[in-house]
Design an enzyme around this catalytic site. Sequence first.
Site, PDB file in Angstrom:
ATOM      1  N   CYS A   1       0.825  -1.200   0.000  1.00  0.00           N
ATOM      2  CA  CYS A   1       0.000   0.000   0.000  1.00  0.00           C
ATOM      3  C   CYS A   1       0.871   1.267   0.000  1.00  0.00           C
ATOM      4  O   CYS A   1       1.578   1.524  -0.961  1.00  0.00           O
ATOM      5  CB  CYS A   1      -0.979  -0.054   1.173  1.00  0.00           C
ATOM      6  SG  CYS A   1      -2.475   0.915   0.958  1.00  0.00           S
ATOM      7  N   HIS A   2       0.840   2.050   1.079  1.00  0.00           N
ATOM      8  CA  HIS A   2       1.676   3.254   1.174  1.00  0.00           C
ATOM      9  C   HIS A   2       3.071   2.926   1.732  1.00  0.00           C
ATOM     10  O   HIS A   2       3.939   3.799   1.765  1.00  0.00           O
ATOM     11  CB  HIS A   2       1.005   4.297   2.072  1.00  0.00           C
ATOM     12  CG  HIS A   2      -0.155   4.990   1.438  1.00  0.00           C
ATOM     13  ND1 HIS A   2      -1.399   4.410   1.341  1.00  0.00           N
ATOM     14  CD2 HIS A   2      -0.254   6.204   0.854  1.00  0.00           C
ATOM     15  CE1 HIS A   2      -2.227   5.249   0.745  1.00  0.00           C
ATOM     16  NE2 HIS A   2      -1.563   6.346   0.434  1.00  0.00           N
TER      17      HIS A   2
END
Length: 178
Positions: free
Chosen positions: A108-109
Amino acid sequence: MARALIAVTDFGVEEAELVDPLNALKTAGIDVTVASNSGESIQTVTGDKNWASTVSADSKLADANASDYDLLVIPGGTVNADTLRIDDDARRLVKEFAAAGKPIGAICHGPWVLIDAGVAKGKTLTSYISIRPDLENAGATWVDKELFRCPGNGWVLLTSRNPDDLPVFTKALVDEIS
């Protein structure tokens, strides 16, 4: 026995991106340490805004060394990842793992920290779509796949886009060091 380190901050980690890899690695018989920036418990979230469970930390990032582990896992959560990327110990650990040729998994991030650690250039990876320009500006090649395994630059990087990709991401983490 293989050992994995999950590196997080104590607030804003996407719950499933911490809990699912933790459980999958433990189920596979891998010794897992969860290290937070403060060494305190981690307040997780869902969807970046809803408070979720609290997960205990085993140690502080400052006390962790790549030489003690076989795998580094970097969960996402926007606040977690944005805080982790400016944490000296998180950046040090990413650099140590890459320099030692040890695998890193980021979802994800989570790949944001690769930029600030100076190890994104030359890697092919995926992530949450919003950080694609940051990764490309740092010299990485971005792909839209549920999992991408990049062995470039002498170390393996396993990346996934979001919580929907967790089944394939956690399997890849376990397979990489089993």
